[in-house]
Design an enzyme around this catalytic site. Structure first.
Site, PDB file in Angstrom:
ATOM      1  CE  LYS A 124      -0.075  -0.076   5.205  1.00  0.00           C
ATOM      2  NZ  LYS A 124      -0.892  -1.499   6.178  1.00  0.00           N
TER       3      LYS A 124
ATOM      4  NE  ARG B 130      -6.651  -0.028  10.892  1.00  0.00           N
ATOM      5  CZ  ARG B 130      -5.412  -0.036   9.987  1.00  0.00           C
ATOM      6  NH1 ARG B 130      -4.413   0.828  10.741  1.00  0.00           N
ATOM      7  NH2 ARG B 130      -4.954  -1.207   9.843  1.00  0.00           N
TER       8      ARG B 130
ATOM      9  CE1 TYR C 195      10.347  31.627   6.161  1.00  0.00           C
ATOM     10  CE2 TYR C 195      11.215  29.482   6.511  1.00  0.00           C
ATOM     11  CZ  TYR C 195      10.571  30.397   5.141  1.00  0.00           C
ATOM     12  OH  TYR C 195      10.560  30.397   4.056  1.00  0.00           O
TER      13      TYR C 195
ATOM     14  CG  MET D 196       8.602  23.609   1.320  1.00  0.00           C
ATOM     15  SD  MET D 196       7.236  24.966   0.274  1.00  0.00           S
ATOM     16  CE  MET D 196       6.162  25.942   0.987  1.00  0.00           C
TER      17      MET D 196
HETATM   18  C1  LIG Z   1      -0.200  -1.652   6.877  1.00  0.00           C
HETATM   19  C2  LIG Z   1      -1.252  -2.946   7.565  1.00  0.00           C
HETATM   20  C3  LIG Z   1      -0.106  -4.126   6.991  1.00  0.00           C
HETATM   21  C4  LIG Z   1       1.462  -4.245   7.394  1.00  0.00           C
HETATM   22  O1  LIG Z   1       1.586  -3.414   8.394  1.00  0.00           O
HETATM   23  P1  LIG Z   1       3.279  -3.769   8.803  1.00  0.00           P
HETATM   24  O2  LIG Z   1       3.289  -2.841  10.001  1.00  0.00           O
HETATM   25  O3  LIG Z   1       3.929  -2.582   8.011  1.00  0.00           O
HETATM   26  O4  LIG Z   1       4.158  -4.639   9.076  1.00  0.00           O
HETATM   27  C5  LIG Z   1      -0.834  -5.159   7.896  1.00  0.00           C
HETATM   28  N1  LIG Z   1      -2.502  -5.325   7.851  1.00  0.00           N
HETATM   29  C6  LIG Z   1      -3.031  -4.415   7.702  1.00  0.00           C
HETATM   30  C7  LIG Z   1      -4.506  -4.184   7.838  1.00  0.00           C
HETATM   31  C8  LIG Z   1      -2.462  -3.342   7.540  1.00  0.00           C
HETATM   32  O5  LIG Z   1      -3.373  -1.885   7.175  1.00  0.00           O
END
Ligand SMILES: *Cc1c(COP(=O)(O)O)cnc(C)c1O
Length: 383
Positions: A50, A149, A271, A319
């Site tokens: 992802k 979640r 800054y 930035m």
């Molecule tokens: C992002 C995610 C993972 C991977 O998690 P890591 O801690 O990066 O290994 C696995 N399962 C779900 C549902 C996730 O959202």
């Protein structure tokens, strides 16, 4: 053009004008996948790709993982799945963790992408799609085992399992859940979530279980199921901050100096003038800032390295640039165009994340678009 008339030798001729060099070691990525596969055995290791493979470039990462034997890929958004689908075909599976929004079912089924069904409405819509097509459609079913979640509540899970028509037209590829505290070995939530997941597994007997993320793979206990889902560990992040990082570093970041100067005591730096030189100082400005994924929270906290020497960040992160205190270096050491290390041999990804008050995940996924990306140890190009 007559090159002999110019007295310029670029240290990195191939940067396309970029000041920052982001090196991604695909060999180390493959090695990390193998390491995690061994760790997962007899379960299989999937790959979570992802957010553009945690910012490293999914289109480069996925073929390497396929070649290393990975056959299960997870993205978060359906848009990511559509983009990666052409790369992931044949016997490999592609799952969408965040599930489908209403209206995406037809495209998803056409593309052969496997949705993670996170609630009863999604189950109903996927069943409808299957009925309409007079076929069976694959899916993953997620349960909320204690993170609040994504996933079905256990009440919904029980009702669904008790209904003979509950999953009509759906072929469950896996049942899954996600750990909230997998990075904390001793956290009581891990065992509690495992208990709930084990109950869920009895409701859907025979369906392979997917539970552990990177951290979960390193927990003691029965967290592996049939399919683990590591993400961060593949990319070199430490799966379990309590231990020494067993993964190979995948990312290195070096950024060019665009100006150096000496300032007398009493000079305001950056800054807001939040830092005032308390002695004569030498400074170097490097060409990367918060727009390049180096958080503003590194202001007067983090550092860069030059040949192993720590160069503290002086004042606020801008930035597009950061001012470094290079007083520790003999005058003239750093010149225009020299590159200092942000992530590499002397400073880990975890260290820069800790200095920024965040986690390696956020640093990786924020890496900016202005770096020149160099992929090392890429697969040999097949004829
Ligand atoms: C992002 C995610 C993972 C991977 O998690 P890591 O801690 O990066 O290994 C696995 N399962 C779900 C549902 C996730 O959202």
């Amino acid at each position: 053009m007559n090159d002999t008339m110019r007295n310029v030798t670029a240290a990195y001729p191939d940067t396309l004008g970029a000041a920052g060099l982001l090196t991604i070691d695909l060999g180390a990525l493959a090695e990390n996948y193998r390491l995690l596969s061994v760790k997962a055995a007899p379960a299989r290791a999937a790959a979570v790709v992802k957010a553009d493979a945690y910012g490293l470039g999914a289109e480069k990462v996925v073929p390497v993982l396929l070649a290393a034997g990975c056959r299960d890929f997870f993205v978060a958004h359906f848009s990511e799945a559509l983009k990666l689908r052409p790369l992931i075909s044949g016997d490999a599976r592609l799952f969408v963790l965040n599930g489908l929004l209403p209206g995406d079912e037809e495209t998803c089924a056409d593309a052969g992408i496997i949705p993670v069904l996170n609630g009863m409405e999604q189950v109903a819509r996927w069943k409808e799609e299957a009925a309409f097509r007079e076929t069976t459609l694959p899916a993953a079913l997620q349960f909320d085992t204690g993170m609040s979640r994504l996933g079905l509540s256990m009440d919904d899970a029980r009702a669904l399992a008790a209904d003979p028509q509950g999953l009509e037209g759906i072929a469950l590829e896996i049942i899954m859940s996600h750990l909230a505290c997998a990075d904390e070995q001793e956290h009581a939530a891990n065992g509690a979530q495992l208990g709930v997941m084990q109950e869920a597994a009895t409701l859907f007997p025979g369906v392979p279980v997917s539970f552990a993320n990177s951290g979960g793979l390193f927990l003691t206990g029965d967290f592996k199921g049939a399919l683990c889902r590591p993400g961060i560990a593949l990319y070199g992040g430490n799966p379990s901050p309590d231990m020494e990082n067993p993964m190979k570093p995948v990312v290195a970041l070096d950024v060019a100096v665009v100006q150096t100067r000496s300032v007398p005591a009493g000079t305001a730096i950056g800054y807001g003038g939040t830092l005032v030189a308390d002695k004569p100082m030498r400074l170097a400005v490097i060409s990367a800032g918060y727009a390049d994924g180096l958080p503003r929270s590194l202001s007067s906290r983090g550092a860069a390295y030059w040949n192993g020497i720590r160069l503290p960040i002086a004042g606020r992160v801008s930035m597009d640039s950061i001012i470094l205190d290079i007083t520790a270096l003999p005058e003239g050491t750093l010149k225009l165009g020299d590159r200092v290390e942000i992530i590499g041999q002397h400073q880990t990804l975890e260290q820069i994340a800790a200095d920024a008050g965040t986690i390696s995940y956020e640093i990786l996924t924020s890496l900016g678009a202005r770096y020149r990306r160099v992929y090392r140890n890429a697969l040999p190009v097949s004829a």
